[in-house]
Design a protein around this motif. Structure first.
Motif, PDB file in Angstrom:
ATOM      1  N   ALA A 144       9.378 -10.565  -5.609  1.00 19.69           N
ATOM      2  CA  ALA A 144       8.552  -9.651  -6.388  1.00 19.69           C
ATOM      3  C   ALA A 144       8.634 -10.009  -7.873  1.00 19.69           C
ATOM      4  O   ALA A 144       9.673 -10.454  -8.349  1.00 19.69           O
ATOM      5  N   ALA A 145       7.554  -9.798  -8.573  1.00 19.02           N
ATOM      6  CA  ALA A 145       7.525 -10.069 -10.011  1.00 19.02           C
ATOM      7  C   ALA A 145       8.244  -8.980 -10.797  1.00 19.02           C
ATOM      8  O   ALA A 145       8.772  -9.224 -11.875  1.00 19.02           O
ATOM      9  N   CYS A 146       8.237  -7.753 -10.237  1.00 18.55           N
ATOM     10  CA  CYS A 146       8.906  -6.659 -10.931  1.00 18.55           C
ATOM     11  C   CYS A 146       9.305  -5.580  -9.930  1.00 18.55           C
ATOM     12  O   CYS A 146       8.849  -5.563  -8.786  1.00 18.55           O
ATOM     13  N   ILE A 147      10.152  -4.704 -10.406  1.00 16.30           N
ATOM     14  CA  ILE A 147      10.548  -3.525  -9.648  1.00 16.30           C
ATOM     15  C   ILE A 147      10.251  -2.342 -10.566  1.00 16.30           C
ATOM     16  O   ILE A 147      10.449  -2.428 -11.781  1.00 16.30           O
ATOM     17  N   TRP A 148       9.715  -1.269 -10.009  1.00 13.65           N
ATOM     18  CA  TRP A 148       9.290  -0.152 -10.845  1.00 13.65           C
ATOM     19  C   TRP A 148       9.605   1.173 -10.164  1.00 13.65           C
ATOM     20  O   TRP A 148       9.944   1.215  -8.984  1.00 13.65           O
ATOM     21  N   LEU A 149       9.447   2.251 -10.927  1.00 13.12           N
ATOM     22  CA  LEU A 149       9.731   3.586 -10.409  1.00 13.12           C
ATOM     23  C   LEU A 149       9.104   4.626 -11.312  1.00 13.12           C
ATOM     24  O   LEU A 149       8.690   4.346 -12.425  1.00 13.12           O
ATOM     25  N   GLY A 150       9.048   5.848 -10.783  1.00 18.31           N
ATOM     26  CA  GLY A 150       8.670   7.006 -11.572  1.00 18.31           C
ATOM     27  C   GLY A 150       9.877   7.927 -11.644  1.00 18.31           C
ATOM     28  O   GLY A 150      10.537   8.167 -10.636  1.00 18.31           O
ATOM     29  N   VAL A 151      10.168   8.440 -12.819  1.00 16.79           N
ATOM     30  CA  VAL A 151      11.317   9.343 -12.990  1.00 16.79           C
ATOM     31  C   VAL A 151      10.877  10.508 -13.873  1.00 16.79           C
ATOM     32  O   VAL A 151      10.197  10.313 -14.882  1.00 16.79           O
ATOM     33  N   TRP A 152      11.246  11.714 -13.461  1.00 15.82           N
ATOM     34  CA  TRP A 152      10.865  12.902 -14.210  1.00 15.82           C
ATOM     35  C   TRP A 152      11.349  12.787 -15.641  1.00 15.82           C
ATOM     36  O   TRP A 152      12.518  12.455 -15.898  1.00 15.82           O
TER      37      TRP A 152
ATOM     38  N   ASP B  35      18.182  -6.726  -4.704  1.00 12.67           N
ATOM     39  CA  ASP B  35      18.342  -7.832  -3.746  1.00 12.67           C
ATOM     40  C   ASP B  35      17.083  -8.002  -2.898  1.00 12.67           C
ATOM     41  O   ASP B  35      16.626  -9.128  -2.670  1.00 12.67           O
ATOM     42  N   ILE B  36      16.522  -6.901  -2.436  1.00 16.81           N
ATOM     43  CA  ILE B  36      15.300  -6.968  -1.627  1.00 16.81           C
ATOM     44  C   ILE B  36      14.135  -7.486  -2.471  1.00 16.81           C
ATOM     45  O   ILE B  36      13.338  -8.299  -2.007  1.00 16.81           O
ATOM     46  N   ALA B  37      14.050  -7.040  -3.710  1.00 18.34           N
ATOM     47  CA  ALA B  37      12.990  -7.514  -4.599  1.00 18.34           C
ATOM     48  C   ALA B  37      13.068  -9.030  -4.777  1.00 18.34           C
ATOM     49  O   ALA B  37      12.054  -9.724  -4.756  1.00 18.34           O
ATOM     50  N   TYR B  38      14.282  -9.552  -4.928  1.00 20.72           N
ATOM     51  CA  TYR B  38      14.429 -11.005  -5.046  1.00 20.72           C
ATOM     52  C   TYR B  38      14.083 -11.711  -3.736  1.00 20.72           C
ATOM     53  O   TYR B  38      13.424 -12.749  -3.753  1.00 20.72           O
ATOM     54  N   GLU B  39      14.511 -11.149  -2.611  1.00 25.04           N
ATOM     55  CA  GLU B  39      14.165 -11.736  -1.313  1.00 25.04           C
ATOM     56  C   GLU B  39      12.651 -11.798  -1.135  1.00 25.04           C
ATOM     57  O   GLU B  39      12.124 -12.762  -0.583  1.00 25.04           O
ATOM     58  N   GLN B  40      11.957 -10.758  -1.591  1.00 27.92           N
ATOM     59  CA  GLN B  40      10.490 -10.684  -1.470  1.00 27.92           C
ATOM     60  C   GLN B  40       9.788 -11.463  -2.597  1.00 27.92           C
ATOM     61  O   GLN B  40       8.565 -11.523  -2.614  1.00 27.92           O
TER      62      GLN B  40
ATOM     63  N   GLN C  55       0.793  -1.222   0.000  1.00 26.19           N
ATOM     64  CA  GLN C  55       0.000   0.000   0.000  1.00 26.19           C
ATOM     65  C   GLN C  55       0.830   1.280   0.000  1.00 26.19           C
ATOM     66  O   GLN C  55       0.310   2.356  -0.265  1.00 26.19           O
ATOM     67  N   ALA C  56       2.099   1.215   0.306  1.00 27.46           N
ATOM     68  CA  ALA C  56       2.944   2.418   0.311  1.00 27.46           C
ATOM     69  C   ALA C  56       3.335   2.853  -1.100  1.00 27.46           C
ATOM     70  O   ALA C  56       3.774   3.984  -1.298  1.00 27.46           O
ATOM     71  N   GLN C  57       3.144   1.986  -2.090  1.00 23.41           N
ATOM     72  CA  GLN C  57       3.512   2.329  -3.460  1.00 23.41           C
ATOM     73  C   GLN C  57       2.671   3.499  -3.962  1.00 23.41           C
ATOM     74  O   GLN C  57       1.481   3.596  -3.648  1.00 23.41           O
ATOM     75  N   ASN C  58       3.279   4.361  -4.738  1.00 18.41           N
ATOM     76  CA  ASN C  58       2.562   5.493  -5.317  1.00 18.41           C
ATOM     77  C   ASN C  58       1.541   5.064  -6.361  1.00 18.41           C
ATOM     78  O   ASN C  58       0.556   5.739  -6.575  1.00 18.41           O
ATOM     79  N   GLU C  59       1.797   3.976  -7.022  1.00 22.53           N
ATOM     80  CA  GLU C  59       0.838   3.304  -7.906  1.00 22.53           C
ATOM     81  C   GLU C  59       0.750   1.883  -7.369  1.00 22.53           C
ATOM     82  O   GLU C  59       1.777   1.272  -7.091  1.00 22.53           O
ATOM     83  N   LYS C  60      -0.448   1.365  -7.201  1.00 23.43           N
ATOM     84  CA  LYS C  60      -0.600   0.031  -6.604  1.00 23.43           C
ATOM     85  C   LYS C  60      -0.377  -1.040  -7.670  1.00 23.43           C
ATOM     86  O   LYS C  60      -1.212  -1.239  -8.546  1.00 23.43           O
ATOM     87  N   ILE C  61       0.780  -1.676  -7.612  1.00 22.34           N
ATOM     88  CA  ILE C  61       1.117  -2.745  -8.547  1.00 22.34           C
ATOM     89  C   ILE C  61       1.327  -4.008  -7.723  1.00 22.34           C
ATOM     90  O   ILE C  61       2.150  -4.034  -6.802  1.00 22.34           O
ATOM     91  N   ASP C  62       0.545  -5.032  -8.027  1.00 21.01           N
ATOM     92  CA  ASP C  62       0.623  -6.283  -7.264  1.00 21.01           C
ATOM     93  C   ASP C  62       1.979  -6.945  -7.420  1.00 21.01           C
ATOM     94  O   ASP C  62       2.569  -6.935  -8.506  1.00 21.01           O
ATOM     95  N   ASN C  63       2.454  -7.525  -6.321  1.00 24.44           N
ATOM     96  CA  ASN C  63       3.697  -8.291  -6.290  1.00 24.44           C
ATOM     97  C   ASN C  63       4.862  -7.509  -6.899  1.00 24.44           C
ATOM     98  O   ASN C  63       5.626  -8.029  -7.699  1.00 24.44           O
ATOM     99  N   ALA C  64       4.960  -6.239  -6.494  1.00 21.76           N
ATOM    100  CA  ALA C  64       6.006  -5.369  -7.027  1.00 21.76           C
ATOM    101  C   ALA C  64       6.639  -4.562  -5.899  1.00 21.76           C
ATOM    102  O   ALA C  64       6.059  -4.406  -4.824  1.00 21.76           O
ATOM    103  N   ILE C  65       7.817  -4.057  -6.180  1.00 22.70           N
ATOM    104  CA  ILE C  65       8.500  -3.130  -5.286  1.00 22.70           C
ATOM    105  C   ILE C  65       8.767  -1.854  -6.071  1.00 22.70           C
ATOM    106  O   ILE C  65       9.207  -1.903  -7.231  1.00 22.70           O
ATOM    107  N   GLU C  66       8.483  -0.717  -5.434  1.00 17.59           N
ATOM    108  CA  GLU C  66       8.735   0.578  -6.048  1.00 17.59           C
ATOM    109  C   GLU C  66      10.030   1.172  -5.500  1.00 17.59           C
ATOM    110  O   GLU C  66      10.240   1.200  -4.291  1.00 17.59           O
ATOM    111  N   ILE C  67      10.876   1.623  -6.391  1.00 20.16           N
ATOM    112  CA  ILE C  67      11.998   2.479  -5.993  1.00 20.16           C
ATOM    113  C   ILE C  67      11.439   3.892  -6.059  1.00 20.16           C
ATOM    114  O   ILE C  67      11.204   4.424  -7.149  1.00 20.16           O
ATOM    115  N   GLU C  68      11.179   4.486  -4.895  1.00 21.85           N
ATOM    116  CA  GLU C  68      10.650   5.847  -4.910  1.00 21.85           C
ATOM    117  C   GLU C  68      11.764   6.869  -5.078  1.00 21.85           C
ATOM    118  O   GLU C  68      11.588   7.884  -5.746  1.00 21.85           O
ATOM    119  N   ARG C  69      12.914   6.598  -4.460  1.00 22.23           N
ATOM    120  CA  ARG C  69      14.016   7.560  -4.554  1.00 22.23           C
ATOM    121  C   ARG C  69      15.369   6.860  -4.525  1.00 22.23           C
ATOM    122  O   ARG C  69      15.597   5.997  -3.685  1.00 22.23           O
TER     123      ARG C  69
END
Length: 179
Positions: A123-131, A116-121, A80-94
């Protein structure tokens, strides 16, 4: 130069506030108005906001240190902390690095921590928002295998900017973990 990565705790709020404001200002002050920067830095890096983020079980912060000094940081979000809710994912916010340490593998070390954390969890993907105007960051993420999949608005003070959403699918095999 030895880079060490350590998890940030609530005892580190002032250092997080300092590195957060410094790195963001270095990255964007010359392409945004002073008022918009001041507003963003005050709100986004207030002690209250950082304490809330640090106490959120679905967010984690990490410092990168060189010779004992904090030179960069990473914030990742789950669930729920993700800025966009993506199932089974980790967001790099910064991932923000002091300019003096650009090109010295500090961002890569923080990125690897997130992977490394994404693999430990598992997660199916890792995502981010970048200007969309942050060409240095866009090159970094492209080099690391991220692909654009959408856009969202990012408000810097009164200025509505556009972030490109980028993600990297993760395969869960041992040979691919050594990115």
């Amino acid at each position: 130069m030895k880079i060490s990565i350590e998890k940030v705790t609530t005892n580190d709020i002032q250092k997080l506030q300092e590195i957060g404001r410094s790195t963001f200002y270095e990255a964007f002050a010359d392409v945004n108005t002073e008022d918009d920067m001041k507003d963003y830095l005050e709100k986004s890096f207030s002690e209250k906001k950082l304490k809330t983020e640090l106490n959120n079980k679905d967010s984690q912060f990490y410092f990168a240190r060189v010779d004992g000094s904090v030179v960069a940081y990473l914030k990742i979000n789950f669930g729920q902390a993700q800025n966009e809710k993506i199932d089974n994912a980790i967001e790099i916010e910064r991932i923000y690095v002091l300019k003096a340490f650009h090109g010295k593998k500090v961002a890569q070390a923080l990125y690897q921590k997130a992977i490394d954390i994404a693999y430990e969890q598992q997660a199916a993907c890792i995502w981010l928002g970048v200007w969309e105007e942050n060409h240095r960051a866009l090159r970094f993420y492209d080099k690391n295998g991220f692909k654009a999949f959408g856009k969202h608005a990012f408000w810097l003070g009164n200025d509505k900017q556009t972030d490109l959403l980028m993600k990297k699918e993760l395969a869960h095999t041992n040979e691919l973990k050594t990115l």
